[in-house]
Design an enzyme around this catalytic site. Structure first.
Site, PDB file in Angstrom:
ATOM      1  N   ASN A  97     -10.722 -41.906  17.377  1.00  8.21           N
ATOM      2  CA  ASN A  97     -11.833 -42.553  16.671  1.00  8.21           C
ATOM      3  C   ASN A  97     -11.951 -42.153  15.203  1.00  8.21           C
ATOM      4  O   ASN A  97     -12.484 -42.919  14.398  1.00  8.21           O
ATOM      5  CB  ASN A  97     -13.138 -42.179  17.410  1.00  8.21           C
ATOM      6  N   SER A 150     -10.748 -51.980  14.299  1.00  9.03           N
ATOM      7  CA  SER A 150     -11.820 -52.594  13.514  1.00  9.03           C
ATOM      8  C   SER A 150     -11.617 -54.108  13.539  1.00  9.03           C
ATOM      9  O   SER A 150     -10.487 -54.581  13.728  1.00  9.03           O
ATOM     10  CB  SER A 150     -11.736 -52.110  12.060  1.00  9.03           C
ATOM     11  N   TYR A 163      -6.740 -50.439   4.593  1.00  6.39           N
ATOM     12  CA  TYR A 163      -7.512 -50.236   5.836  1.00  6.39           C
ATOM     13  C   TYR A 163      -7.082 -51.255   6.887  1.00  6.39           C
ATOM     14  O   TYR A 163      -6.827 -50.918   8.042  1.00  6.39           O
ATOM     15  CB  TYR A 163      -9.000 -50.368   5.490  1.00  6.39           C
ATOM     16  N   ALA A 165      -4.307 -52.957   7.125  1.00 12.06           N
ATOM     17  CA  ALA A 165      -2.935 -52.732   7.597  1.00 12.06           C
ATOM     18  C   ALA A 165      -2.917 -51.610   8.634  1.00 12.06           C
ATOM     19  O   ALA A 165      -2.260 -51.716   9.675  1.00 12.06           O
ATOM     20  CB  ALA A 165      -2.029 -52.387   6.418  1.00 12.06           C
ATOM     21  N   LYS A 167      -5.433 -50.571  10.535  1.00  7.92           N
ATOM     22  CA  LYS A 167      -6.143 -50.973  11.756  1.00  7.92           C
ATOM     23  C   LYS A 167      -5.341 -52.007  12.547  1.00  7.92           C
ATOM     24  O   LYS A 167      -5.349 -51.981  13.788  1.00  7.92           O
ATOM     25  CB  LYS A 167      -7.534 -51.510  11.404  1.00  7.92           C
ATOM     26  N   ILE A 196     -21.199 -51.632  11.983  1.00  7.64           N
ATOM     27  CA  ILE A 196     -21.987 -50.682  12.773  1.00  7.64           C
ATOM     28  C   ILE A 196     -22.695 -49.734  11.809  1.00  7.64           C
ATOM     29  O   ILE A 196     -22.097 -49.298  10.809  1.00  7.64           O
ATOM     30  CB  ILE A 196     -21.062 -49.848  13.708  1.00  7.64           C
TER      31      ILE A 196
HETATM   32  P1  NAI Z   1     -18.435 -41.930  10.356  1.00  9.89           P
HETATM   33  O1  NAI Z   1     -18.119 -41.685   8.933  1.00  9.89           O
HETATM   34  O2  NAI Z   1     -19.840 -41.884  10.812  1.00  9.89           O
HETATM   35  O3  NAI Z   1     -17.585 -40.948  11.286  1.00  9.89           O
HETATM   36  C1  NAI Z   1     -16.238 -40.692  11.057  1.00  9.89           C
HETATM   37  C2  NAI Z   1     -15.927 -39.275  11.496  1.00  9.89           C
HETATM   38  O4  NAI Z   1     -14.516 -39.056  11.334  1.00  9.89           O
HETATM   39  C3  NAI Z   1     -16.658 -38.212  10.649  1.00  9.89           C
HETATM   40  O5  NAI Z   1     -17.290 -37.264  11.487  1.00  9.89           O
HETATM   41  C4  NAI Z   1     -15.550 -37.582   9.826  1.00  9.89           C
HETATM   42  O6  NAI Z   1     -15.760 -36.205   9.525  1.00  9.89           O
HETATM   43  C5  NAI Z   1     -14.365 -37.784  10.758  1.00  9.89           C
HETATM   44  N1  NAI Z   1     -13.096 -37.689  10.044  1.00  9.89           N
HETATM   45  C6  NAI Z   1     -12.741 -38.255   8.857  1.00  9.89           C
HETATM   46  N2  NAI Z   1     -11.511 -37.880   8.518  1.00  9.89           N
HETATM   47  C7  NAI Z   1     -11.065 -37.077   9.504  1.00  9.89           C
HETATM   48  C8  NAI Z   1      -9.852 -36.376   9.726  1.00  9.89           C
HETATM   49  N3  NAI Z   1      -8.848 -36.412   8.839  1.00  9.89           N
HETATM   50  N4  NAI Z   1      -9.729 -35.663  10.879  1.00  9.89           N
HETATM   51  C9  NAI Z   1     -10.737 -35.617  11.770  1.00  9.89           C
HETATM   52  N5  NAI Z   1     -11.915 -36.228  11.601  1.00  9.89           N
HETATM   53  C10 NAI Z   1     -12.063 -36.955  10.478  1.00  9.89           C
HETATM   54  O7  NAI Z   1     -17.775 -43.364  10.670  1.00  9.89           O
HETATM   55  P2  NAI Z   1     -17.812 -44.339  11.929  1.00  9.89           P
HETATM   56  O8  NAI Z   1     -18.319 -45.626  11.433  1.00  9.89           O
HETATM   57  O9  NAI Z   1     -18.423 -43.713  13.116  1.00  9.89           O
HETATM   58  O10 NAI Z   1     -16.236 -44.501  12.158  1.00  9.89           O
HETATM   59  C11 NAI Z   1     -15.594 -44.248  13.398  1.00  9.89           C
HETATM   60  C12 NAI Z   1     -14.391 -45.157  13.513  1.00  9.89           C
HETATM   61  O11 NAI Z   1     -14.816 -46.522  13.585  1.00  9.89           O
HETATM   62  C13 NAI Z   1     -13.429 -45.103  12.322  1.00  9.89           C
HETATM   63  O12 NAI Z   1     -12.092 -45.154  12.797  1.00  9.89           O
HETATM   64  C14 NAI Z   1     -13.757 -46.363  11.537  1.00  9.89           C
HETATM   65  O13 NAI Z   1     -12.666 -46.791  10.767  1.00  9.89           O
HETATM   66  C15 NAI Z   1     -14.110 -47.316  12.651  1.00  9.89           C
HETATM   67  N6  NAI Z   1     -14.921 -48.461  12.278  1.00  9.89           N
HETATM   68  C16 NAI Z   1     -16.170 -48.337  11.715  1.00  9.89           C
HETATM   69  C17 NAI Z   1     -16.931 -49.466  11.463  1.00  9.89           C
HETATM   70  C18 NAI Z   1     -18.345 -49.401  10.930  1.00  9.89           C
HETATM   71  O14 NAI Z   1     -18.904 -50.445  10.602  1.00  9.89           O
HETATM   72  N7  NAI Z   1     -18.975 -48.251  10.840  1.00  9.89           N
HETATM   73  C19 NAI Z   1     -16.417 -50.801  11.743  1.00  9.89           C
HETATM   74  C20 NAI Z   1     -15.104 -50.823  12.339  1.00  9.89           C
HETATM   75  C21 NAI Z   1     -14.397 -49.690  12.595  1.00  9.89           C
END
Ligand code: NAI
Length: 259
Positions: A97, A150, A163, A165, A167, A196
C-alpha cells in the site's frame, strides 16, 4: 450429505503485513484487520507513525506490532519481512500500500528524479515485498496478496505520467502474478482507489475536492480510507478463494461514469 460448502468470512488469527500503514488507507487497513482479530505488522517509512498506530491497536486489546520499513530499500524489505514472519510464526496476507504522490510535466526539470522515485516506491517495491514474503505465504492455508494501485492506472491525468505508469505497472504485475501463483492457491488482486481523503490528498482544498467529486464520481464525494480498507479485507477472506487477478476500482463510480 450437504451440497453447501461452508467458507469462512473471518481473518481471525491471520498474520498480515501492511506497508505504508502509518497514515491514510494503510492505517485504516491495519485498523480493520486488527479489529477482525488478525495479527498486524504495521510497517512504514515513518517509524514513529507506525508505532503510534500499533500502540493504538494494542490499547484496544488487538494484536499489532510496528516495524520501520522503507519500501525503497531492498535490503530492509528482506530483513523486515523475515523478522515479521519470525515474530508472527508465519505470514498469510501481504498488502502493498505504501505510496507517494508528485507531478511533473514530461519536459519538467525534475521529471527523471520523480520517475525513479515513483517506479521504485510505487512499483518495484511490490514484487520485492512479495518475493520476500513468498516462502511464508507458501506455508499459509489462505495466502493472499493485495496491491494498491489507483484509478490513475485505468485513466490518466496530465502531468501524472510517472505515477500513472507506476500504477499501471501494478495492475500488470497483479495479473501476471495471479496467473503464476494461482496453481499454488495464492491469490493476487489489486484495488484502484479513486479520490480518497488522506494525507496524500490534503493539499487539495475542500472546495476543489467537492467540485471534483461532484463532477467526476457517481456518489458525488471523496471516499474514506476505511471504504478501501474493507474491500482489501474482503479480498483476503478465506471465502475469497476463487477471486484472483482482479483489478477493482473503489472509486465512488468514477471509472463507470462517462458524462
Ligand atoms: P498517505 O500519504 O496517507 O499514506 C501513505 C503512507 O505511505 C504514509 O504513511 C507514508 O509514510 C508511507 N510511505 C511513503 N513512502 C514510503 C516508503 N518509501 N516506504 C514505506 N512507507 C512509505 O496516502 P494514502 O492516500 O493512504 O495512500 C496509500 C496508497 O493509496 C498509495 O499507494 C497511493 O498511491 C494510493 N492511492 C491514493 C489515493 C488517494 O486519493 N488518497 C487514490 C489512489 C491511490
Amino acid at each position: 450429505m450437504s451440497d453447501y460448502k461452508e467458507l469462512s468470512r473471518s481473518v481471525k488469527g491471520s498474520r498480515v503485513l501492511v506497508t505504508g500503514a502509518a497514515s491514510g488507507m494503510g492505517r485504516a487497513t491495519a485498523r480493520v484487520f486488527a479489529a477482525e482479530g488478525a495479527t498486524v505488522a504495521v510497517t512504514d517509512f515513518n517509524a514513529e507513525g507506525a508505532e503510534a498506530v500499533a500502540a493504538e491497536l494494542r490499547g484496544k486489546g488487538q494484536q499489532a506490532t510496528a516495524w520501520a520499513l522503507d519500501v525503497a530499500d531492498p535490503a530492509a524489505i528482506k530483513r523486515v519481512v523475515g523478522e515479521i514472519a519470525t515474530a508472527f510464526g508465519g505470514l498469510d496476507i501481504v498488502i502493498n500500500n505504501a505510496g507517494i504522490s508528485g507531478i511533473s510535466a514530461i519536459d519538467g526539470d525534475g521529471y527523471e528524479d520523480l520517475w525513479e522515485r515513483h517506479i521504485a516506491i510505487l512499483l518495484t517495491s511490490h514484487p520485492r515485498v512479495i518475493r520476500a514474503a513468498l516462502p511464508y505465504l507458501r506455508q499459509s492455508k489462505h495466502p493472499r496478496i493485495v496491491n494498491i494501485a489507483s484509478t490513475e492506472a485505468l485513466g490518466a491525468t496530465a502531468t501524472h505520467s510517472t505515477y500513472s505508469a507506476a500504477k499501471a505497472g501494478v495492475t500488470g504485475l497483479t495479473r501476471s502474478l495471479a496467473v503464476e501463483l494461482g496453481p499454488e492457491g495464492i491469490t493476487v488482486n489489486c484495488i484502484c482507489p479513486g479520490p480518497i481523503t488522506t494525507a496524500m490528498t490534503d493539499r487539495v482544498s475542500l472546495e476543489h475536492k467537492t467540485i471534483y467529486a461532484k463532477r467526476r464520481t457517481a456518489l458525488k464525494r471523496y471516499g474514506d480510507p476505511e471504504e478501501v480498507a474493507h474491500m482489501t479485507l474482503s479480498l483476503c477472506l478465506p471465502a475469497a478463494s476463487f477471486l484472483t487477478g482482479a483489478v477493482i476500482p473503489v472509486d465512488g463510480g468514477l471509472m463507470a461514469r462517462n458524462a
